[in-house]
Design an enzyme around this catalytic site. Structure first.
Site, PDB file in Angstrom:
ATOM      1  N   GLY A   1       3.676  -7.747 -10.417  1.00  0.00           N
ATOM      2  CA  GLY A   1       3.786  -9.052 -11.070  1.00  0.00           C
ATOM      3  C   GLY A   1       2.645  -9.195 -12.070  1.00  0.00           C
ATOM      4  N   ARG A   2       2.268 -10.447 -12.348  1.00  0.00           N
ATOM      5  CA  ARG A   2       1.209 -10.686 -13.332  1.00  0.00           C
ATOM      6  C   ARG A   2      -0.072  -9.937 -12.989  1.00  0.00           C
ATOM      7  NH1 ARG A   2       3.021 -15.799 -12.421  1.00  0.00           N
ATOM      8  NH2 ARG A   2       3.927 -16.939 -14.172  1.00  0.00           N
ATOM      9  N   ILE A   3      -0.501 -10.061 -11.723  1.00  0.00           N
ATOM     10  CA  ILE A   3      -1.793  -9.456 -11.355  1.00  0.00           C
ATOM     11  C   ILE A   3      -1.677  -7.929 -11.348  1.00  0.00           C
ATOM     12  CG2 ILE A   3      -3.580  -9.293  -9.562  1.00  0.00           C
ATOM     13  CD1 ILE A   3      -2.936 -12.242  -8.834  1.00  0.00           C
TER      14      ILE A   3
ATOM     15  N   ARG B   1       9.994  -4.907  -6.291  1.00  0.00           N
ATOM     16  CA  ARG B   1      11.395  -5.144  -5.925  1.00  0.00           C
ATOM     17  C   ARG B   1      12.329  -4.551  -6.970  1.00  0.00           C
ATOM     18  NH1 ARG B   1      11.671 -11.283  -3.688  1.00  0.00           N
ATOM     19  NH2 ARG B   1      10.315 -11.631  -5.446  1.00  0.00           N
TER      20      ARG B   1
ATOM     21  N   ARG C   1      -3.210 -10.319  -0.026  1.00  0.00           N
ATOM     22  CA  ARG C   1      -3.258 -11.005   1.265  1.00  0.00           C
ATOM     23  C   ARG C   1      -3.415  -9.968   2.367  1.00  0.00           C
ATOM     24  NH1 ARG C   1      -4.179 -14.946  -1.143  1.00  0.00           N
ATOM     25  NH2 ARG C   1      -3.163 -16.992  -1.057  1.00  0.00           N
TER      26      ARG C   1
ATOM     27  N   GLU D   1      -8.076 -14.135   8.359  1.00  0.00           N
ATOM     28  CA  GLU D   1      -9.155 -14.811   7.648  1.00  0.00           C
ATOM     29  C   GLU D   1      -9.478 -16.174   8.258  1.00  0.00           C
ATOM     30  OE1 GLU D   1      -8.308 -13.462   3.405  1.00  0.00           O
ATOM     31  OE2 GLU D   1      -9.265 -15.394   3.144  1.00  0.00           O
TER      32      GLU D   1
ATOM     33  N   HIS E   1     -12.915 -12.995   0.271  1.00  0.00           N
ATOM     34  CA  HIS E   1     -11.873 -13.650  -0.545  1.00  0.00           C
ATOM     35  C   HIS E   1     -12.471 -14.260  -1.830  1.00  0.00           C
ATOM     36  CE1 HIS E   1      -7.672 -15.680  -0.261  1.00  0.00           C
ATOM     37  NE2 HIS E   1      -8.045 -15.561  -1.529  1.00  0.00           N
TER      38      HIS E   1
END
Ligand code: 8YV
Length: 328
Positions: free
Chosen positions: A159-161, A181, A243, A272, A290
């Site tokens: 995706g964007r990141i 995907r 995550r 976390e 984080h």
């Protein structure tokens, strides 16, 4: 929404400029002490608010949502990931959910790159060695790490990141591979000279570094399971700024302990803020609390997005960053 200013309850302390603007626009309840809310406080907030502004530290699950008051119409998350919110239940109850995509892409990609360099080049070990006054002069075999130039990077989630990571990594001489995907647009693939792997298993066996950049959803929970981690080369590194839940953290610790994986750079953890003590004991891991999107600029941009989402919603329009079930 009421004709008067809506009651917006913000669960954590946000940058001053954002809080000031929110107070100008809405009837805003802030959390100046920045003490995370417990479940009872969260339920109380959900019962009184027209709009709730939570963060990753607030667990807005079905148990909490069924107690929400009739006034609650919008949850404007301060953050991109929405795995802290049971979005499906919220939508079923007529509550719109928004997030803050796009504004933390570059910061998170920078941190990913930093970890990708820090682990193979042993940056933290080097710093600790100086602090312990253990540097007694250069020698040819001193603190040897591994080159990243020319190696293969496998990005999990393009995706964007993921794309922002790929752009940086390409400039560092890494070959870009990815699993997603579906393949990204051919123009982007061409720009990044990226190779798409339909099979994650096959990609994992061939990569020198794997970077996790996908959201945590039911479909990605423990995507890097014990079985899949074992497919990685013993010389490979794993980086995660997405995550913790995407990786089976115990299996990862076991594999690094056993020398079946060269190391890991982790900014996020499965439970976390708890960090697996086995990971803490390892030398060839770099662990961060984080911090991926932790820049002042990023936090202000996130706050501005939250304000735009609330304002458009309150004015009777569709907020720009609505989370829709297809995204989950
Ligand atoms: C945020 C993040 O700082 O936006 C996200 O998904 O993981 C973080 O970088 C955090 O979520 C704030 O709620």
């Amino acid at each position: 929404m009421p004709a008067t200013k809506p009651l917006v309850i913000v669960t954590r302390k946000l940058p001053d400029a954002i809080e000031t603007r929110m107070r100008e626009l809405f009837d805003t309840q802030l959390n100046l002490e920045d003490r995370p809310m417990d479940q009872a406080e969260l339920i109380d907030a959900l019962q009184r608010a027209d709009v709730l502004v939570p963060t990753v530290t607030d667990r807005i699950d079905a148990k909490v949502l069924v107690r929400a008051g009739a006034r609650l119409k919008l949850i404007a998350n301060f953050g991109t990931g929405v795995d802290n919110i049971d979005v499906k239940t919220a939508l079923e109850r007529g509550i719109t959910v928004t997030n803050t995509p796009g504004v933390l892409t570059e910061d998170t990609a920078d941190m990913t790159m930093a970890l990708m360099l820090a682990v193979p080049r042993r940056l933290v070990e080097g710093v600790k060695c100086l602090e312990a006054e253990e540097f007694h002069g250069w020698s040819p075999n001193w603190m040897l790490g591994h080159r990243i130039w020319g190696k293969r990077l496998g990005i999990l989630g393009m995706g964007r990141i993921g794309q922002a990571v790929a752009r940086r990594a390409k400039a560092f001489g890494l070959q870009i591979h990815y699993h997603n995907r579906k393949p990204v647009h051919p123009d982007i693939e061409r720009e990044l000279e990226a190779t798409y792997w339909d099979s994650l298993d096959q990609m994992l066996t061939r990569m020198d570094i794997v970077s996790v950049n996908c959201p945590h959803t039911p479909a990605t929970y423990h995507l890097l399971s014990a079985r899949r981690l074992k497919l990685m080369k013993p010389s490979a590194y794993l980086v995660n700024t997405a995550r913790g839940e995407v990786i089976d953290e115990n299996a990862l610790a076991r594999q690094i302990e056993a020398g079946q994986l060269a190391g890991a750079g982790l900014d996020v953890f499965e439970h976390e803020p708890a960090v697996n003590p086995r990971l803490l004991r390892l030398k060839n891991v770099v662990l961060l609390p984080h911090m991926g999107s932790a820049t002042l600029e990023g936090r202000i941009d996130m706050g501005e997005k939250v304000i735009i989402n609330i304002k458009t919603f309150v004015d009777g329009h569709k907020p720009p960053d609505r989370v829709i079930p297809a995204m989950l």
